[in-house]
Design an enzyme around this catalytic site. Structure first.
Site, PDB file in Angstrom:
ATOM      1  N   PRO A  50       8.768 -81.204 -80.867  1.00 31.95           N
ATOM      2  CA  PRO A  50       8.163 -80.623 -81.738  1.00 31.95           C
ATOM      3  C   PRO A  50       7.684 -79.114 -81.516  1.00 31.95           C
ATOM      4  O   PRO A  50       7.435 -78.326 -82.831  1.00 31.95           O
ATOM      5  CB  PRO A  50       6.851 -81.484 -81.578  1.00 31.95           C
ATOM      6  CG  PRO A  50       7.182 -82.877 -81.169  1.00 31.95           C
ATOM      7  CD  PRO A  50       8.377 -82.488 -80.197  1.00 31.95           C
TER       8      PRO A  50
ATOM      9  N   GLU B 100      21.821 -76.909 -84.519  1.00 31.76           N
ATOM     10  CA  GLU B 100      22.567 -76.235 -83.187  1.00 31.76           C
ATOM     11  C   GLU B 100      22.485 -74.612 -83.363  1.00 31.76           C
ATOM     12  O   GLU B 100      23.757 -74.095 -83.376  1.00 31.76           O
ATOM     13  CB  GLU B 100      24.112 -76.948 -83.503  1.00 31.76           C
ATOM     14  CG  GLU B 100      24.051 -78.140 -83.093  1.00 31.76           C
ATOM     15  CD  GLU B 100      25.727 -78.921 -82.787  1.00 31.76           C
ATOM     16  OE1 GLU B 100      26.555 -78.153 -82.352  1.00 31.76           O
ATOM     17  OE2 GLU B 100      25.656 -79.945 -83.677  1.00 31.76           O
TER      18      GLU B 100
ATOM     19  N   ASP C 140      29.046 -74.885 -77.023  1.00 31.10           N
ATOM     20  CA  ASP C 140      29.879 -73.470 -76.916  1.00 31.10           C
ATOM     21  C   ASP C 140      31.011 -74.377 -77.382  1.00 31.10           C
ATOM     22  O   ASP C 140      31.950 -73.579 -78.154  1.00 31.10           O
ATOM     23  CB  ASP C 140      30.235 -73.116 -75.577  1.00 31.10           C
ATOM     24  CG  ASP C 140      30.559 -71.699 -75.597  1.00 31.10           C
ATOM     25  OD1 ASP C 140      30.137 -70.887 -76.350  1.00 31.10           O
ATOM     26  OD2 ASP C 140      31.575 -71.466 -74.799  1.00 31.10           O
TER      27      ASP C 140
ATOM     28  N   LEU D 168      17.465 -82.542 -77.378  1.00 35.78           N
ATOM     29  CA  LEU D 168      17.072 -81.032 -76.855  1.00 35.78           C
ATOM     30  C   LEU D 168      15.778 -80.797 -77.448  1.00 35.78           C
ATOM     31  O   LEU D 168      14.826 -80.473 -76.829  1.00 35.78           O
ATOM     32  CB  LEU D 168      18.225 -80.333 -77.036  1.00 35.78           C
ATOM     33  CG  LEU D 168      17.754 -78.828 -76.708  1.00 35.78           C
ATOM     34  CD1 LEU D 168      17.628 -78.786 -75.016  1.00 35.78           C
ATOM     35  CD2 LEU D 168      19.146 -78.044 -76.886  1.00 35.78           C
ATOM     36  N   SER D 169      15.672 -80.945 -78.907  1.00 35.00           N
ATOM     37  CA  SER D 169      14.764 -80.507 -79.620  1.00 35.00           C
ATOM     38  C   SER D 169      13.381 -81.188 -79.288  1.00 35.00           C
ATOM     39  O   SER D 169      13.342 -82.421 -79.284  1.00 35.00           O
ATOM     40  CB  SER D 169      15.022 -80.422 -81.183  1.00 35.00           C
ATOM     41  OG  SER D 169      16.196 -79.639 -81.253  1.00 35.00           O
TER      42      SER D 169
ATOM     43  N   TRP E 229      13.817 -84.681 -84.219  1.00 30.09           N
ATOM     44  CA  TRP E 229      15.114 -84.343 -85.039  1.00 30.09           C
ATOM     45  C   TRP E 229      16.247 -84.936 -84.247  1.00 30.09           C
ATOM     46  O   TRP E 229      17.404 -84.225 -84.332  1.00 30.09           O
ATOM     47  CB  TRP E 229      15.115 -82.804 -85.067  1.00 30.09           C
ATOM     48  CG  TRP E 229      14.005 -82.064 -85.940  1.00 30.09           C
ATOM     49  CD1 TRP E 229      13.190 -81.219 -85.457  1.00 30.09           C
ATOM     50  CD2 TRP E 229      13.678 -82.542 -87.214  1.00 30.09           C
ATOM     51  NE1 TRP E 229      12.171 -80.838 -86.405  1.00 30.09           N
ATOM     52  CE2 TRP E 229      12.817 -81.521 -87.581  1.00 30.09           C
ATOM     53  CE3 TRP E 229      14.123 -83.274 -88.207  1.00 30.09           C
ATOM     54  CZ2 TRP E 229      11.937 -81.554 -88.863  1.00 30.09           C
ATOM     55  CZ3 TRP E 229      13.626 -83.090 -89.462  1.00 30.09           C
ATOM     56  CH2 TRP E 229      12.762 -82.270 -89.723  1.00 30.09           C
TER      57      TRP E 229
ATOM     58  N   SER F 129      20.790 -69.971 -88.464  1.00 30.46           N
ATOM     59  CA  SER F 129      21.830 -68.764 -88.968  1.00 30.46           C
ATOM     60  C   SER F 129      21.051 -67.589 -88.382  1.00 30.46           C
ATOM     61  O   SER F 129      21.882 -66.672 -87.737  1.00 30.46           O
ATOM     62  CB  SER F 129      21.968 -68.558 -90.081  1.00 30.46           C
ATOM     63  OG  SER F 129      22.530 -69.705 -90.703  1.00 30.46           O
TER      64      SER F 129
HETATM   65  C1  LIG Z   1      19.389 -82.746 -89.717  1.00 34.32           C
HETATM   66  C2  LIG Z   1      19.208 -82.202 -88.413  1.00 34.32           C
HETATM   67  C3  LIG Z   1      19.735 -82.857 -87.357  1.00 34.32           C
HETATM   68  C4  LIG Z   1      19.179 -82.199 -86.139  1.00 34.32           C
HETATM   69  N1  LIG Z   1      19.823 -83.040 -84.972  1.00 34.32           N
HETATM   70  C5  LIG Z   1      19.427 -82.780 -83.831  1.00 34.32           C
HETATM   71  C6  LIG Z   1      19.995 -83.463 -82.588  1.00 34.32           C
HETATM   72  O1  LIG Z   1      20.895 -84.451 -82.835  1.00 34.32           O
HETATM   73  N2  LIG Z   1      19.452 -82.888 -81.456  1.00 34.32           N
HETATM   74  C7  LIG Z   1      18.383 -81.993 -81.233  1.00 34.32           C
HETATM   75  O2  LIG Z   1      18.105 -81.840 -80.176  1.00 34.32           O
HETATM   76  N3  LIG Z   1      18.162 -81.247 -82.414  1.00 34.32           N
HETATM   77  C8  LIG Z   1      18.602 -81.588 -83.568  1.00 34.32           C
HETATM   78  N4  LIG Z   1      18.028 -80.935 -84.569  1.00 34.32           N
HETATM   79  C9  LIG Z   1      16.995 -79.860 -84.254  1.00 34.32           C
HETATM   80  C10 LIG Z   1      17.549 -78.485 -84.606  1.00 34.32           C
HETATM   81  O3  LIG Z   1      18.144 -78.144 -83.512  1.00 34.32           O
HETATM   82  C11 LIG Z   1      16.443 -77.700 -84.855  1.00 34.32           C
HETATM   83  O4  LIG Z   1      15.598 -78.267 -86.270  1.00 34.32           O
HETATM   84  C12 LIG Z   1      16.486 -76.159 -84.778  1.00 34.32           C
HETATM   85  O5  LIG Z   1      16.848 -75.864 -83.618  1.00 34.32           O
HETATM   86  C13 LIG Z   1      15.578 -75.221 -85.257  1.00 34.32           C
HETATM   87  O6  LIG Z   1      14.292 -75.703 -84.607  1.00 34.32           O
HETATM   88  P1  LIG Z   1      12.873 -75.863 -85.337  1.00 34.32           P
HETATM   89  O7  LIG Z   1      13.161 -76.831 -86.298  1.00 34.32           O
HETATM   90  O8  LIG Z   1      11.844 -76.392 -84.363  1.00 34.32           O
HETATM   91  O9  LIG Z   1      12.631 -74.506 -86.038  1.00 34.32           O
HETATM   92  P2  LIG Z   1      11.826 -73.218 -85.553  1.00 34.32           P
HETATM   93  O10 LIG Z   1      12.432 -73.059 -84.003  1.00 34.32           O
HETATM   94  O11 LIG Z   1      10.589 -73.273 -85.480  1.00 34.32           O
HETATM   95  O12 LIG Z   1      12.633 -72.235 -86.308  1.00 34.32           O
HETATM   96  C14 LIG Z   1      12.343 -71.786 -87.777  1.00 34.32           C
HETATM   97  C15 LIG Z   1      13.238 -70.860 -88.189  1.00 34.32           C
HETATM   98  O13 LIG Z   1      12.867 -69.650 -87.415  1.00 34.32           O
HETATM   99  C16 LIG Z   1      14.064 -68.835 -87.658  1.00 34.32           C
HETATM  100  N5  LIG Z   1      14.193 -68.215 -86.279  1.00 34.32           N
HETATM  101  C17 LIG Z   1      14.349 -68.942 -85.219  1.00 34.32           C
HETATM  102  N6  LIG Z   1      14.540 -68.039 -84.090  1.00 34.32           N
HETATM  103  C18 LIG Z   1      14.664 -66.909 -84.657  1.00 34.32           C
HETATM  104  C19 LIG Z   1      15.136 -65.710 -83.902  1.00 34.32           C
HETATM  105  N7  LIG Z   1      15.289 -65.321 -82.657  1.00 34.32           N
HETATM  106  N8  LIG Z   1      15.065 -64.455 -84.898  1.00 34.32           N
HETATM  107  C20 LIG Z   1      14.872 -64.768 -85.919  1.00 34.32           C
HETATM  108  N9  LIG Z   1      14.512 -65.853 -86.794  1.00 34.32           N
HETATM  109  C21 LIG Z   1      14.408 -66.849 -85.950  1.00 34.32           C
HETATM  110  C22 LIG Z   1      15.299 -69.547 -88.211  1.00 34.32           C
HETATM  111  O14 LIG Z   1      15.351 -69.484 -89.472  1.00 34.32           O
HETATM  112  C23 LIG Z   1      14.636 -70.987 -88.165  1.00 34.32           C
HETATM  113  O15 LIG Z   1      15.167 -71.728 -88.864  1.00 34.32           O
HETATM  114  C24 LIG Z   1      18.346 -81.360 -85.815  1.00 34.32           C
HETATM  115  C25 LIG Z   1      17.760 -80.799 -87.115  1.00 34.32           C
HETATM  116  C26 LIG Z   1      18.097 -81.061 -88.234  1.00 34.32           C
HETATM  117  C27 LIG Z   1      17.370 -80.487 -89.468  1.00 34.32           C
END
Ligand SMILES: Cc1cc2nc3c(=O)[nH]c(=O)nc-3n(C[C@H](O)[C@H](O)[C@H](O)COP(=O)(O)OP(=O)(O)OC[C@H]3O[C@@H](n4cnc5c(N)ncnc54)[C@H](O)[C@@H]3O)c2cc1C
Length: 382
Positions: free
Chosen positions: A130, A364, A240, A127-128, A158, A367
């Site tokens: 860059p 997922e 969910d 899903l995720s 990721w 926090s």
């Molecule tokens: C070890 C690991 C495994 C993963 N495995 C998968 C996988 O299998 N498949 C997949 O698709 N993705 C996966 N991910 C990706 C993961 O779901 C994303 O890293 C996560 O959704 C956060 O996205 P981002 O890294 O782009 O951070 P960003 O979206 O840039 O967010 C950065 C920070 O901003 C803050 N933030 C975000 N939204 C809000 C809000 N609305 N209000 C206040 N603060 C907020 C949070 O603190 C967040 O950590 C994985 C990530 C890691 C670290």
């Protein structure tokens, strides 16, 4: 001996208690595995877990269809995490990676499930991107209709099991509407032409992880999961089910940290007596036990609610994931403190727990995102 008293809570049936007992015995014999080659370790874990039947609850049994039992998923994750974080990861990904197929797949797509449930195929959830992690509505990967095919172009990052997966469930923009309503889900075999590993990613608690490139990956129209434009709904339905299980994994890590701390303070002498006699130490142990029990209540409340037939458990799952992961971080930090220098020593169990727990507060739904979800749920219901 870990605390098993929670198994007598009314959330559980005898089959859950039996599962916990048998899996505990299996873990004691088979875990942890050697993590030096993380890809090999994951393949070995999926094979072993599959051979011995532990992966069956991760996906729909097409011969005997029924809803996934979230309590079983949670007890399994909690138990595996207590013994080996990578074993929990291998188990969890078989479920997350195939969740869309269990819930929305066609019979043809669901043929994969007998292989993932037996540990003969590895799955991934992509899903995720860059520029869109938390902000799923900003997904940029495109899936363009071309006659009887869809052509996928873009990047995913990721992606757990990226590089070793046999199948990926991929979310891409088909453009039925702007934002989240214009996404669709696709089943992409790991050997699809044009699917490449752009980069392997290393994190503080190693597991297979990659950035994937999709260069005009051509898929038959039958690769579409559900209807065009349903991608976001599918992703959220899968989360969910599986979000509470992230809380369960955190609970397993926290329980292990508490168990290790109880042992340590009983054995270690300070100022002529066991550390356990120091009241400040007792205060830490009490705080840890309280957080573990409270997390368990929220995790198993969410799992039980889903198993009792609730259509959605958005609020319960968000609370379980938020509380259990954040509190596990605090519990593990206290465990490190109680272990003194040994707590930060490479290879020590509490040192590895300290690294293992961190990512669970990010993936997922971070926090902060869970707080937004909970606030919207409770304010919407008021
Ligand atoms: C070890 C690991 C495994 C993963 N495995 C998968 C996988 O299998 N498949 C997949 O698709 N993705 C996966 N991910 C990706 C993961 O779901 C994303 O890293 C996560 O959704 C956060 O996205 P981002 O890294 O782009 O951070 P960003 O979206 O840039 O967010 C950065 C920070 O901003 C803050 N933030 C975000 N939204 C809000 C809000 N609305 N209000 C206040 N603060 C907020 C949070 O603190 C967040 O950590 C994985 C990530 C890691 C670290």
């Amino acid at each position: 001996m870990p605390d098993r008293s929670f198994l007598s809570w009314p959330f559980f049936e005898d089959r859950h208690r039996e599962l916990a007992e048998h899996l505990e015995a299996w873990c004691t014999t088979n875990l942890p595995v050697d993590h030096h080659d993380v890809d090999a370790a994951c393949r070995e874990l999926v094979t072993k877990l599959g051979q011995d039947g532990w992966l069956k609850p991760t996906a729909l049994d097409t011969d005997n269809p029924g809803p996934l039992d979230v309590r079983t998923l949670c007890i399994t994750r909690e138990t595996l995490a207590r013994h080996d974080g990578l074993a929990d990861f291998a188990f969890a990904m078989q479920g997350l990676g195939t969740g869309a197929l269990s819930l929305f797949g066609t019979p043809e797509q669901q043929e994969w499930l007998s292989r993932t449930r037996a540990g003969k195929a590895i799955s991934a959830f992509a899903l995720s991107e860059p520029r869109s992690g938390s902000d799923v509505a900003n997904t940029e990967m495109t899936a363009t209709r071309d006659g009887d095919s869809f052509v996928l172009t873009g990047e995913k990052t990721w992606i757990s099991n990226g590089g070793i997966a046999d199948l990926y469930v991929v979310f891409a923009r088909t453009g039925e509407a702007p934002g989240a309503k214009g996404l669709s889900a696709f089943l992409v075999p790991g050997d699809a032409k044009g699917l490449g590993i752009a980069e392997r990613l290393e994190v503080i608690a190693p597991h297979p992880l990659a950035r994937l490139s999709f260069e005009r990956v051509r898929l038959p129209a039958t690769a579409l999961i559900g209807r065009p434009g349903d991608g976001f709904r599918i992703a959220m339905s899968v989360l969910d089910v599986f979000r509470s299980t992230v809380g369960a994994a955190a609970l397993g890590f926290a329980r292990r940290a508490l168990d290790e701390s109880i042992k340590r303070v009983a054995e270690r002498k300070l100022f002529g007596a066991p550390m356990a006699e120091l009241q400040m130490v007792q205060g830490h142990i009490a705080d840890m036990a309280l957080d573990v029990d409270a997390a368990a209540l929220l995790v198993y409340r969410a799992a039980w609610t889903k198993d009792m037939g609730a259509a959605r458990v958005t609020r319960e799952a968000a609370m379980a994931k938020l509380f259990a992961t954040d509190k596990a971080q605090e519990v593990i930090d206290k465990a490190v403190q109680l272990h003194g220098g040994d707590g930060v020593r490479k290879g020590h169990i509490v040192e590895s727990l300290y690294r293992e727990i961190r990512a669970l507060r990010i993936y997922e739904g971070a926090s902060d995102v869970q707080k937004v979800v909970i606030a919207r749920q409770v304010m919407g219901a008021a």
